[in-house]
Write an enzyme that holds these catalytic residues in place. Structure first.
Site, mmCIF file in Angstrom:
data_model
loop_
_atom_site.group_PDB
_atom_site.id
_atom_site.type_symbol
_atom_site.label_atom_id
_atom_site.label_comp_id
_atom_site.label_asym_id
_atom_site.label_seq_id
_atom_site.Cartn_x
_atom_site.Cartn_y
_atom_site.Cartn_z
ATOM 1 N N ARG A 143 0.807 -1.233 0.000
ATOM 2 C CA ARG A 143 0.000 0.000 0.000
ATOM 3 C C ARG A 143 0.839 1.281 0.000
ATOM 4 N NH1 ARG A 143 -2.994 -3.067 3.584
ATOM 5 N NH2 ARG A 143 -4.835 -3.966 2.574
ATOM 6 N N LYS A 165 4.264 11.789 -10.943
ATOM 7 C CA LYS A 165 3.428 10.942 -11.804
ATOM 8 C C LYS A 165 4.143 9.622 -12.064
ATOM 9 C CE LYS A 165 1.647 14.168 -15.033
ATOM 10 N NZ LYS A 165 1.203 14.225 -16.424
ATOM 11 N N GLU A 207 12.864 19.094 -23.912
ATOM 12 C CA GLU A 207 11.979 19.497 -22.812
ATOM 13 C C GLU A 207 12.503 20.765 -22.129
ATOM 14 O OE1 GLU A 207 9.104 18.210 -22.034
ATOM 15 O OE2 GLU A 207 9.072 16.174 -22.845
ATOM 16 N N LYS A 260 9.230 23.206 -13.253
ATOM 17 C CA LYS A 260 8.358 22.041 -13.104
ATOM 18 C C LYS A 260 7.921 21.917 -11.642
ATOM 19 C CE LYS A 260 6.833 17.729 -14.328
ATOM 20 N NZ LYS A 260 6.907 16.469 -15.023
ATOM 21 N N GLU A 270 -2.918 18.581 -11.931
ATOM 22 C CA GLU A 270 -3.275 18.973 -13.288
ATOM 23 C C GLU A 270 -4.527 19.797 -13.410
ATOM 24 O OE1 GLU A 270 -2.143 17.600 -16.529
ATOM 25 O OE2 GLU A 270 -1.082 15.763 -16.000
ATOM 26 N N ARG A 274 -0.450 23.440 -14.880
ATOM 27 C CA ARG A 274 0.451 22.347 -15.250
ATOM 28 C C ARG A 274 0.356 22.058 -16.750
ATOM 29 N NH1 ARG A 274 1.568 17.036 -11.439
ATOM 30 N NH2 ARG A 274 3.272 16.210 -12.696
ATOM 31 N N ASN A 278 2.724 21.424 -21.216
ATOM 32 C CA ASN A 278 2.347 20.627 -22.370
ATOM 33 C C ASN A 278 2.643 21.324 -23.697
ATOM 34 O OD1 ASN A 278 1.393 18.045 -22.501
ATOM 35 N ND2 ASN A 278 -0.583 18.707 -23.307
ATOM 36 N N HIS A 281 3.383 19.577 -26.921
ATOM 37 C CA HIS A 281 2.988 18.187 -26.745
ATOM 38 C C HIS A 281 1.687 17.839 -27.461
ATOM 39 C CE1 HIS A 281 6.202 18.164 -23.879
ATOM 40 N NE2 HIS A 281 5.993 16.893 -23.556
ATOM 41 N N HIS A 285 2.647 14.894 -29.453
ATOM 42 C CA HIS A 285 2.175 13.548 -29.143
ATOM 43 C C HIS A 285 1.563 12.867 -30.358
ATOM 44 C CE1 HIS A 285 1.950 13.976 -24.514
ATOM 45 N NE2 HIS A 285 2.989 13.250 -24.875
ATOM 46 N N HIS A 297 10.646 11.032 -27.895
ATOM 47 C CA HIS A 297 9.646 11.973 -27.394
ATOM 48 C C HIS A 297 10.074 13.432 -27.574
ATOM 49 C CE1 HIS A 297 6.594 13.625 -24.754
ATOM 50 N NE2 HIS A 297 7.545 14.211 -24.063
HETATM 51 N N1 NAD Z 1 6.187 10.688 -15.142
HETATM 52 C C1 NAD Z 1 6.275 11.719 -15.929
HETATM 53 O O1 NAD Z 1 5.846 12.822 -15.607
HETATM 54 C C2 NAD Z 1 6.945 11.553 -17.218
HETATM 55 C C3 NAD Z 1 7.277 12.681 -17.984
HETATM 56 C C4 NAD Z 1 7.943 12.505 -19.181
HETATM 57 C C5 NAD Z 1 8.245 11.230 -19.641
HETATM 58 N N2 NAD Z 1 7.904 10.145 -18.889
HETATM 59 C C6 NAD Z 1 8.219 8.796 -19.318
HETATM 60 O O2 NAD Z 1 9.635 8.683 -19.396
HETATM 61 C C7 NAD Z 1 9.945 7.657 -20.303
HETATM 62 C C8 NAD Z 1 11.091 8.082 -21.172
HETATM 63 O O3 NAD Z 1 12.210 8.322 -20.367
HETATM 64 P P1 NAD Z 1 13.680 8.415 -20.948
HETATM 65 O O4 NAD Z 1 13.682 9.316 -22.113
HETATM 66 O O5 NAD Z 1 14.539 8.740 -19.828
HETATM 67 O O6 NAD Z 1 13.938 6.966 -21.550
HETATM 68 P P2 NAD Z 1 14.585 5.657 -20.938
HETATM 69 O O7 NAD Z 1 14.329 5.519 -19.533
HETATM 70 O O8 NAD Z 1 14.115 4.577 -21.823
HETATM 71 O O9 NAD Z 1 16.121 5.897 -21.168
HETATM 72 C C9 NAD Z 1 16.648 6.058 -22.450
HETATM 73 C C10 NAD Z 1 17.823 5.136 -22.721
HETATM 74 O O10 NAD Z 1 18.994 5.652 -22.115
HETATM 75 C C11 NAD Z 1 19.640 4.656 -21.303
HETATM 76 N N3 NAD Z 1 20.247 5.370 -20.202
HETATM 77 C C12 NAD Z 1 19.604 5.996 -19.207
HETATM 78 N N4 NAD Z 1 20.510 6.646 -18.439
HETATM 79 C C13 NAD Z 1 21.719 6.440 -18.994
HETATM 80 C C14 NAD Z 1 23.009 6.889 -18.678
HETATM 81 N N5 NAD Z 1 23.224 7.718 -17.672
HETATM 82 N N6 NAD Z 1 24.023 6.463 -19.436
HETATM 83 C C15 NAD Z 1 23.808 5.646 -20.513
HETATM 84 N N7 NAD Z 1 22.606 5.219 -20.858
HETATM 85 C C16 NAD Z 1 21.557 5.630 -20.107
HETATM 86 C C17 NAD Z 1 18.520 3.750 -20.930
HETATM 87 O O11 NAD Z 1 19.011 2.466 -20.615
HETATM 88 C C18 NAD Z 1 17.670 3.751 -22.162
HETATM 89 O O12 NAD Z 1 18.185 2.843 -23.108
HETATM 90 C C19 NAD Z 1 8.693 7.362 -21.066
HETATM 91 O O13 NAD Z 1 8.192 6.125 -20.648
HETATM 92 C C20 NAD Z 1 7.744 8.462 -20.659
HETATM 93 O O14 NAD Z 1 6.402 8.028 -20.664
HETATM 94 C C21 NAD Z 1 7.254 10.306 -17.708
HETATM 95 ZN ZN ZN Z 2 7.346 15.616 -22.547
#
Ligand code: NAD
Ligand code: ZN
Length: 1664
Positions: A143, A165, A207, A260, A270, A274, A278, A281, A285, A297
């Site tokens: 929980r 999130k 971003e 942020k 949201e 917030r 976007n 986006h 998106h 992205h």
């Molecule tokens: N929660 C939120 O508010 C929020 C906001 C934006 C995006 N997201 C989510 O984030 C995700 C995308 O995140 P991301 O872009 O970080 O992608 P990711 O986590 O897939 O990382 C990208 C790649 O980089 C590698 N990597 C990460 N750190 C590294 C480092 N220091 N050195 C070498 N390689 C490294 C990872 O293994 C991966 O292959 C999506 O799933 C998206 O939905 C969430």
């Molecule tokens: Zn984004």
């Protein structure tokens, strides 16, 4: 900053900054924080177990350090009383595909197994994927337990880790399940970024730029000014934490995080605020939905930001400058800014984002307000229009996203003032002068365009200028470098900016020596895009070299790239000679830099005539404004430039671009409006500034000018200008031309305007003179080229036509803007489309906004029509539709790149280029050019004569010249067949490879050389090679390959008989696939496809020839054919190619091309790697629809080769496959221990999951084959498939008997065998029939009832036909008679059946065909049913919607095809150059004319179907006969075509025309009983005995009546057999069967077993 107050123990040397969120300082930002993290966490978040979750990439790089730091911290904290806390780590595969329920469950199970309890603490070490997933695990574990975020990607640092999130993905979409769970700590440690791949780093910057753009202008300034420094850490260029670069990066990250955190604090869940985050986006998106995973992205957000900013600009919230800054800033980091960007094209080749689809996707954005779309509107850099996203109407979004605009002319004149964009020439000069000058200068009214931005960028690199925008960017404040220059650390990339290239080359020459830094390069490289690399710079380089500057060409002589090496003193100076006859820019370039030369410069232009003196004067005048006075020696072309340093004036006003100003002024002229352009007037030195006075006034406008403004009032009617020399204002000639198009009257009353002095416009962005002629013609305006100009014949504007296909701009901004002015003159109700609208960005990015917002013109967005109407080439339509559906699912779009570019055919003489090319050209409505003919008409000789007198070498040279000329004149919509020897010269190959590289459509027509030899034996009219043909072939074959992208292997009959008709058809099909263009003759679609699994039949024969006769039967029910190349008797390319060609000859099905290796269960030797890759490449070259590529079983080099192959795949879909022959890979990772405790022992990936990721990265389709050891393995397989993201089709099967059930459960392209094949391709393989039976037993295929409604129907053959089909395919359905003439009963049966899910479909016959429509039981009608006004086929779609169609007409069409009636020419290709044009003038070859006449006998319901089919066949003429001619007339009128012939004997009359052949298609619809045998005999006889036409007329007679089998009409036709060569007679039963086969296909989605069905029908017919 300072040591952390957060942790009780402060780590020396670790400085952190804290950011508070939701009232707590939980965000810690710094570098090298690991020890700090360990102490803080272990001290402030006490737990019995710390669970680190990370992915394999990060594990490798960072996990150990963190684990040991935590361990140390724990050891230090250790008190004797506490039980020691544990550290566990869990490593999972990287990537979005791991963010699933399955992984979540796996982590949870593992944690529970490891006895983790309520006092656990999760540590998410990784990017957003890890952060989101682990956050969610922590949120629900027991929980909710604490989570610590240690983001390791830039995106995670500034975005996903902050805000709480969390989420996972499901097959239904991303991030659909999750919660809000605020982390206890977020540690942002920049050190992690050092290992992050560059592209991921830049992804995060997207971003950051976004946040700065909406919130903090200062941060945006930093970002736009310092890309190199900001990228330094990630590029490994720095690692010192105190370096300026790291501090700068820290600052922008902090800026983003703060925003942020603030927004989240104010608006945690949201609300509105917030939503601002976007920005970019909403559109981003939607783009991501299509382009992911090819684009990341942040990259999609970059694309989205630009479009959203443009919407704000369009709505007047944001100015042009801000959009320009945003674009430039994104570009500085290598982020894409438009879908046409090369970054997008490279990363997502072949993907397309249709506007409709983007809008559709946007509809389901969670952040919409009801159905209204919400988008964040910037109002400046650093601020937004509202404190929330704004509601934006769809039409505005569409307008901005669309690649084309539609212009509705204004209804009444207006009176406005506006500012035109700054002059590019003046902006460029002002920038260089201010950059070289001393002091601060405010530049007002600069142009904001790509070119100017490129200049600004380059100057920043070279001179290191500082700049800042003021007044919302209206003013650029430049602090000059006073002439201090440095060799930039990177090459100077100038895109296609010509002015920058010329001006800066001399600036580079000024650099005296390399910089102080050891690392700085020794020389400056100036380069540009491919187009730039063709533009000349030779004269300037010559002059500089002669003066002692060291300049080297790195590629082509006379063009960029250049290498300029400092010589110690910079530009020596003194006397410099320059040829100024090509471009005044060379002169300006030297003038501008000259004050900084070592010695005073005297520039001598006394060589040839100087062109564009005005521009030289302009440069000199501007230099004077910056304090340097150039002296021109009286009466000469010699200039002396004193030495000195420019003194920057405090303010400099850049006047409007005079060429741009012509468009609003011309708008006034053409619409009778009054328009004032406020920033250019009589003071201007720009040549085009004379346009108002010299052109517009002369054409009848009222022109008023002040020194700095110009006002034009348009007259009631424009007058032509009999002659005007526009040499001083060449760029304005396009504007003048569109006005001339509607200028009438004049002294000679010939309405002609003749513009001269503009020859240089042929070598601008495009050949502007030719393009104006061509595009004016689309409006119905005739114009022609003059030696140095153009003449236009003005027409009455009421006669302006809507340009078909829209205006084609050739990426030329002036073409686009000129024609948008002409569009404003269109008569009421007409609108014109201008394509490639973005090309205006070069000089006036906001032109369309100005046109709509300032000039009051209504504009709307139009997307190119990428339709996917089904073709009717060969296939049974429904089967083909199903196949296409699969392909479409793979890649929703049809790329347009290839679709209309001219296709060039090469290959040996006799291979069939002309036959195939001409047929395909006709089919696709293209023009056809045979290069031999082109040659002969161009040189007015015959080829043998030419060769005899001038020799082979001259022939080859001329041939190449004519080819280039022809391609230039016919770049699209043409098929060109080249001579066989075109590849013999390097020049010829260059032209071809160039065309191939650019358009991808050079096709090698390849035919077996022995066959060619025997074919040519018969031919004595053409010059012989004079050498042995095989030798020629051996020499050329490599060249043919090098020059072409595709290869079409042509075969004749297996026995070697020549059959050109078939070759033509085969080639047409080939091209349809290669160009993804369907024929102009299409079946109207609209029938929803039944949900049906698809199959491919695996051929195992070593030679396909013996099974060809059975191929149709073997393929029944299948959707594709697999050619197992490894199983063939020979792997020689020739052999394989011929096998493929034979298969295609005998079946219309797409080909799955497979070369299976031994280790994957095939026969191909694994070691024969190169041979396999070579064969796979053939698969692609041969345009196989699917190519199976084994992935990841070889060494590293194999991966590279596979990728190279995948990149070149064209429209082929790649099936990335993996076969676990040994049966050691598991579908479930439950058994595979992925966890590591303390020390990582992660073993290689041995799950299909890991395989899937590798395969999905290269394949359009993923094929995973395992082996079932138990039935359970099949369920594991299905669970596995269900857990996949679902964005790619997957073929997943288990081999072996225990795996058979997996074959029945697989739904996409299941491999199948057939009893007629001797061996199955794989153990356990089933037939279509077996799978259907299997599915029936499993309950996944439900039996359906089919009916025939009508009365009387007792004698119908339909039940025989359909039930035999069902039986043959193992389908559990049943077809039965339902005799009724009451439509209410039909409604009842259908409705009940649909409700119960038991209704499959129905045939409808007399007397219910029309009543069924009226009854309303059919919810949707096809076009055919609507136009024919009758339904004979009812079916039910996936969602229970009942549709009605009419297949009677298809039955007719199929019979016509089978009878082999050659259809007449449809398209008269007619491209004849006018005498004054540069276009080669020769008439195109058209087919020997065939005239096709369709004849309909009768005028009832069936006659309507007949008429419909004839119209569909595009016959040249339709005649209708009926006993009562009035009824025939009504029919003709309803179908808007055809003539009524009252006299039966005149029905087949022909007018003898020499060289014409007439074909008849006669369709009779009157009952046999009503047929008058004698009259029909008379009809045929009158034709047969008509003397002139006897040998020229053939045809087909189709009778729709089918009892008796041979009706009086058919008998009469047969009776003339002796007199008349060939009437093919088709009995009604055949039509009935064919339309029934068609029905079967539509109902079942299966390829009908035609032969079985035909046989059953004829047996049934005889039986009753
Ligand atoms: N929660 C939120 O508010 C929020 C906001 C934006 C995006 N997201 C989510 O984030 C995700 C995308 O995140 P991301 O872009 O970080 O992608 P990711 O986590 O897939 O990382 C990208 C790649 O980089 C590698 N990597 C990460 N750190 C590294 C480092 N220091 N050195 C070498 N390689 C490294 C990872 O293994 C991966 O292959 C999506 O799933 C998206 O939905 C969430
Ligand atoms: Zn984004």
């Amino acid at each position: 900053m300072g040591a952390s107050e957060l942790a009780p123990i402060s780590i020396p040397g670790t400085s952190t900054t804290k950011v508070s969120i939701l009232g707590k300082e939980t965000i810690v930002v710094g570098i090298d924080l690991v020890d700090h993290i360990a102490r803080d966490v272990t001290t402030n978040i006490p737990a019995s177990v710390y669970i680190i979750v990370t992915d394999t990439n990060i594990e490798r790089l960072h996990l150990k350090t963190l684990v040991s730091a935590l361990q140390n911290a724990l050891d230090q904290n250790q008190t004797t009383t506490d039980a020691k806390a544990r550290i566990l780590s869990y490593v999972m595969p990287p990537g979005e595909s791991s963010k699933t329920r399955r992984t979540k469950a796996a982590i949870e199970d593992w944690a529970l197994q490891n006895k983790c309890t309520r006092d656990s603490c999760f540590i998410a070490l990784g990017g957003g994927v890890i952060g989101d997933l682990v956050g969610f695990v922590a949120a629900t574990f027991m929980r909710g337990v604490p989570v610590v975020q240690i983001p390791t990607t830039l995106l995670a640092m500034v975005d996903s880790s902050v805000g709480g999130k969390t989420a996972i993905d499901t097959p239904h979409g991303k991030n659909l399940i999750g919660s809000f769970h605020q982390p206890h700590r977020i540690f942002i440690d920049l050190r992690f970024l050092q290992t992050l791949p560059m592209r991921e780093f830049v992804n995060g910057l997207g971003e950051i730029i976004k946040t700065a753009a909406i919130w903090v202008e200062e941060d945006f300034d930093l970002l736009e000014n310092h890309p190199e420094q900001i990228l330094a850490l990630s590029q490994g260029a720095v690692d010192d934490p105190s370096s300026a670069e790291v501090q700068l990066l820290m600052r922008v990250i902090l800026g983003s995080v703060r925003v942020k955190a603030h927004v989240v604090t104010v608006d945690e869940k949201e609300g509105g605020l917030r939503g601002l985050l976007n920005f970019g986006h909403s559109i981003g998106h939607a783009i991501e939905a299509i382009l992911s995973p090819n684009l990341l992205h942040g990259e999609c957000v970059a694309l989205g930001m630009v479009r959203e900013a443009e919407i704000a600009r369009h709505l007047g919230y944001l100015n042009e400058v801000a959009v320009g800054r945003l674009v430039r800033c994104l570009q500085a980091y290598g982020l894409p800014v438009s879908l046409e960007d090369k970054i997008v094209k490279q990363r997502a080749p072949g993907k397309h984002c249709p506007v409709d689809k983007l809008l559709d996707i946007m509809c389901i954005d969670k952040k919409n307000q009801g159905s209204k779309k919400k988008i964040v509107m910037l109002s400046g850099i650093g601020r937004t229009y509202e404190p929330r996203a704004s509601v934006i109407p769809d039409d505005v979004i569409r307008k901005i996203l669309s690649p084309s605009v539609e212009i509705t002319p204004p209804s009444k004149p207006i009176n406005v003032q506006l500012k035109a964009p700054g002059s590019k020439s003046l902006s460029n000069r002002a920038l260089v002068l201010a950059a070289l000058g001393e002091g601060k200068c405010r530049l007002h009214g600069l142009l904001h365009s790509d070119d100017v931005q490129v200049m600004l960028d380059a100057l920043q690199k070279l001179v290191g200028i500082e700049y800042q925008w003021e007044n919302d960017g209206d003013t650029l404040v430049v602090t000059g470098g006073g002439g201090r220059l440095r060799v930039p650390s990177k090459e100077v990339y100038l895109g296609n900016a010509g002015t920058a290239a010329r001006f800066l080359t001399t600036v580079c020459a000024l650099i005296p020596k390399t910089g102080e830094k050891v690392a700085s390069p020794a020389s400056t490289i100036v380069t540009g895009n491919p187009r730039m690399k063709q533009r000349p710079i030779g004269p300037l380089v010559d002059a500089l070299s002669a003066n002692g500057v060291s300049v080297k060409y790195l590629e082509t002589k006379g063009c960029l790239p250049l290498e300029i090496t400092p010589n110690g003193i910079g530009l020596p100076g003194g006397r410099i000679n320059l040829s100024a006859s090509v471009s005044s820019q060379y002169v300006s370039s030297i003038l501008i830099s000259a004050p900084y030369a070592a010695q005073e410069v005297t520039l001598d232009l006394s060589g040839d005539a100087v062109i564009s003196q005005l521009y030289i004067d302009m440069t000199i005048a501007m230099m004077a404004s910056f304090g340097i006075n150039v002296v021109r020696q009286e009466g000469t072309n010699m200039y002396t430039i004193p030495k000195g340093v420019y003194k920057n004036p405090a303010d400099y006003y850049v006047e409007a671009d005079a060429s741009s100003a012509t468009y609003p002024l011309a708008f006034a002229a053409i619409t009778g409006s009054r328009v004032t352009v406020t920033n250019i007037g009589s003071d201007s030195l720009q040549g085009d500034a004379q346009f108002a006075v010299k052109v517009l006034r002369e054409m009848g406008c009222t022109v008023e000018q002040t020194k700095t403004s110009t006002t034009v009032s348009g007259p009631a009617a424009l007058k032509p200008l009999p002659t005007i020399d526009m040499e001083p204002m060449t760029d304005a000639f396009l504007t003048a031309s569109v006005l001339a198009a509607v200028a009438r009257g004049g002294p000679n009353k010939d309405h002609t305007t003749r513009i001269t002095g503009i020859a240089n416009q042929r070598v601008k962005e495009c050949n502007r003179i030719a393009v104006m002629v061509e595009q004016l013609a689309k409006f119905g305006v005739s114009a022609s080229e003059l030696p140095d100009g153009i003449q236009i014949h003005g027409i009455d504007r009421a006669a302006l036509r809507t340009p078909e296909g829209g205006v084609k701009c050739y990426d030329d901004h002036r073409v686009a803007m000129s024609f948008s002015v002409l569009a404003c003159a269109m008569p009421g109700g007409k609108r014109a489309v201008v394509n490639e609208k973005r090309c205006v960005e070069k000089t006036w990015p906001a032109w369309w906004d100005a046109l709509s917002n300032r000039l009051g013109v209504l504009i709307s967005g139009v997307d190119v029509d990428v339709d996917g109407e089904e073709g009717d080439g060969h296939a049974v339509s429904s089967t083909k539709a199903t196949n296409e559906l699969h392909l479409r699912n793979l890649d929703e779009t049809t790329p347009t790149a290839l679709s209309d570019a001219t296709i060039v055919l090469i290959g040996m003489r006799g291979a069939g280029k002309t036959h195939a090319g001409r047929a395909a050209a006709k089919y696709f409505g293209r023009a056809f050019i045979d290069m031999d003919h082109a040659f002969e008409s161009d040189l007015n000789t015959t080829i043998p004569d030419f060769i005899n007198t001038r020799g082979w070498e001259a022939f080859r040279t001329e041939e190449v010249r004519i080819l280039s000329q022809t391609l230039a004149a016919h770049p699209t919509d043409t098929v060109i067949a080249c001579g066989g020897g075109i590849v013999e010269t390097a020049d010829g190959r260059k032209v071809l490879t160039g065309w191939q590289a650019k358009h991808g459509c050079v096709v090698h027509i390849k035919r077996d050389i022995t066959a060619i030899a025997s074919h040519l034996d018969k031919d004595t009219t053409r010059p012989m090679y004079g050498e042995d043909m095989r030798g020629v072939w051996d020499r050329r074959k490599g060249w043919y390959r090098e020059c072409s992208g595709y290869e079409c292997v042509t075969v004749h009959q297996p026995d070697g008989t020549e059959e050109w008709g078939r070759v033509e058809k085969d080639f047409t099909r080939f091209l349809a696939f290669v160009t993804q263009r369907k024929s102009t003759r299409t079946l109207p679609g609209g029938v929803p496809n039944p949900p049906a699994p698809s199959f491919f039949i695996s051929l195992t024969a070593p030679d396909v020839t013996p099974i060809l006769p059975d191929l149709t039967a073997i393929c029944a029910g299948a959707d594709a054919i697999e050619l197992r190349v490894d199983l063939l008797a020979s792997h020689e390319e020739e052999y394989v190619g011929r096998q493929l060609a034979l298969l295609r000859r005998y079946s219309p099905l797409p080909i799955v091309y497979t070369v299976r290796t031994q280790s994957q269960g095939g026969k191909f030797a694994d070691a024969d790697h190169d041979a396999r890759v070579g064969l796979l490449e053939c698969g692609v070259r041969w345009a196989c629809e699917y190519v199976d590529v084994e992935v990841g079983c070889g060494d590293g080099s194999e991966v590279g080769l596979t990728q190279a192959l995948v990149q070149r795949k064209g429209h082929s879909a790649v099936i990335a496959s993996f076969h676990d022959v040994k049966g050691v890979v598991a579908w479930d990772d439950a058994n595979v221990n992925m966890n590591v405790q303390r020390t990582s022992t992660h073993t290689g990936s041995t799950t299909f999951k890991a395989k899937y990721d590798d395969l999905a990265a290269v394949g359009d389709i993923v094929k995973l084959i395992g082996r079932a050891h138990s039935l359970e393995d099949n369920f594991a397989l299905r669970r596995f498939v269900a857990s996949l993201p679902g964005d790619k089709p997957v073929i997943a099967l288990n081999m072996g008997p225990l795996g058979q059930i997996s074959r029945a459960l697989n739904t996409f392209l299941t491999p199948v065998t057939h009893p007629l094949l001797t061996t199955a391709a794989a153990p356990g393989q089933l037939s279509v029939k077996e799978i259907h039976q299997f599915r029936t037993l499993l309950g996944t295929l439900t039996p359906k009832a089919f009916y025939l409604f009508g009365k009387p129907i007792q004698q119908s053959v339909s039940p025989h036909l359909h039930n035999a089909g069902f039986e043959e395919l193992g389908l559990p359905h049943h077809y039965q008679l339902y005799e009724t003439d009451d439509v209410n009963e039909v409604v009842e049966v259908v409705r009940r059946g649909v409700a119960e899910g038991t209704f499959g479909g129905a045939s409808v016959t007399i007397p219910l065909k029309e009543a069924v429509i009226k009854s309303g039981v059919v919810g949707m009608l096809t076009d055919a049913a609507t136009r024919i006004g009758a339904v004979n086929t009812v079916g039910v779609g996936e969602g229970g919607e009942v549709w009605g169609d009419n297949t009677d007409w298809v039955g007719i069409v199929r019979c016509v095809r089978q009878a082999g009636v050659e259809l007449g020419k449809q398209i008269t290709a007619n491209i004849t150059g006018s005498s004054t044009s540069t276009t080669p003038a020769y008439a195109l070859q058209t087919n020997p004319d065939v005239k096709t006449i369709g004849v309909v006998i009768g005028a009832g319901g069936t006659a309507r179907a007949a008429l419909y089919s004839l119209q569909h066949l595009h016959v040249d003429e339709i005649r209708v006969w009926n006993r009562t001619p009035e009824k025939a007339a009504a029919l003709v009128e309803q179908f808007n075509g055809g003539v009524v012939v009252a006299d039966l004997t005149a029905l087949l009359a022909t007018t003898p025309e020499s060289g014409h052949t007439t074909r008849f298609i006669v369709v009779s619809t009157i009952p046999a009983a009503a047929q008058d045998a004698a009259a029909f005999t008379g009809m045929f006889r009158s034709l047969a005995t008509s003397p002139s036409t006897v040998s020229e007329v053939t045809g087909v007679v189709i009778d729709m009546a089918y009892r008796p089998l041979y009706t009086p009409l058919l008998l009469a036709a047969q009776a003339t057999e002796g007199l008349k060569k060939s009437w093919t007679v088709v009995p009604g039963l055949t039509v009935l069967v064919e339309q029934g086969v068609e029905q079967f296909g539509r109902w079942t989605g299966r390829r009908p077993p035609v032969e079985v069905m035909r046989g059953a029908a004829s047996r049934g017919y005889e039986g009753v």
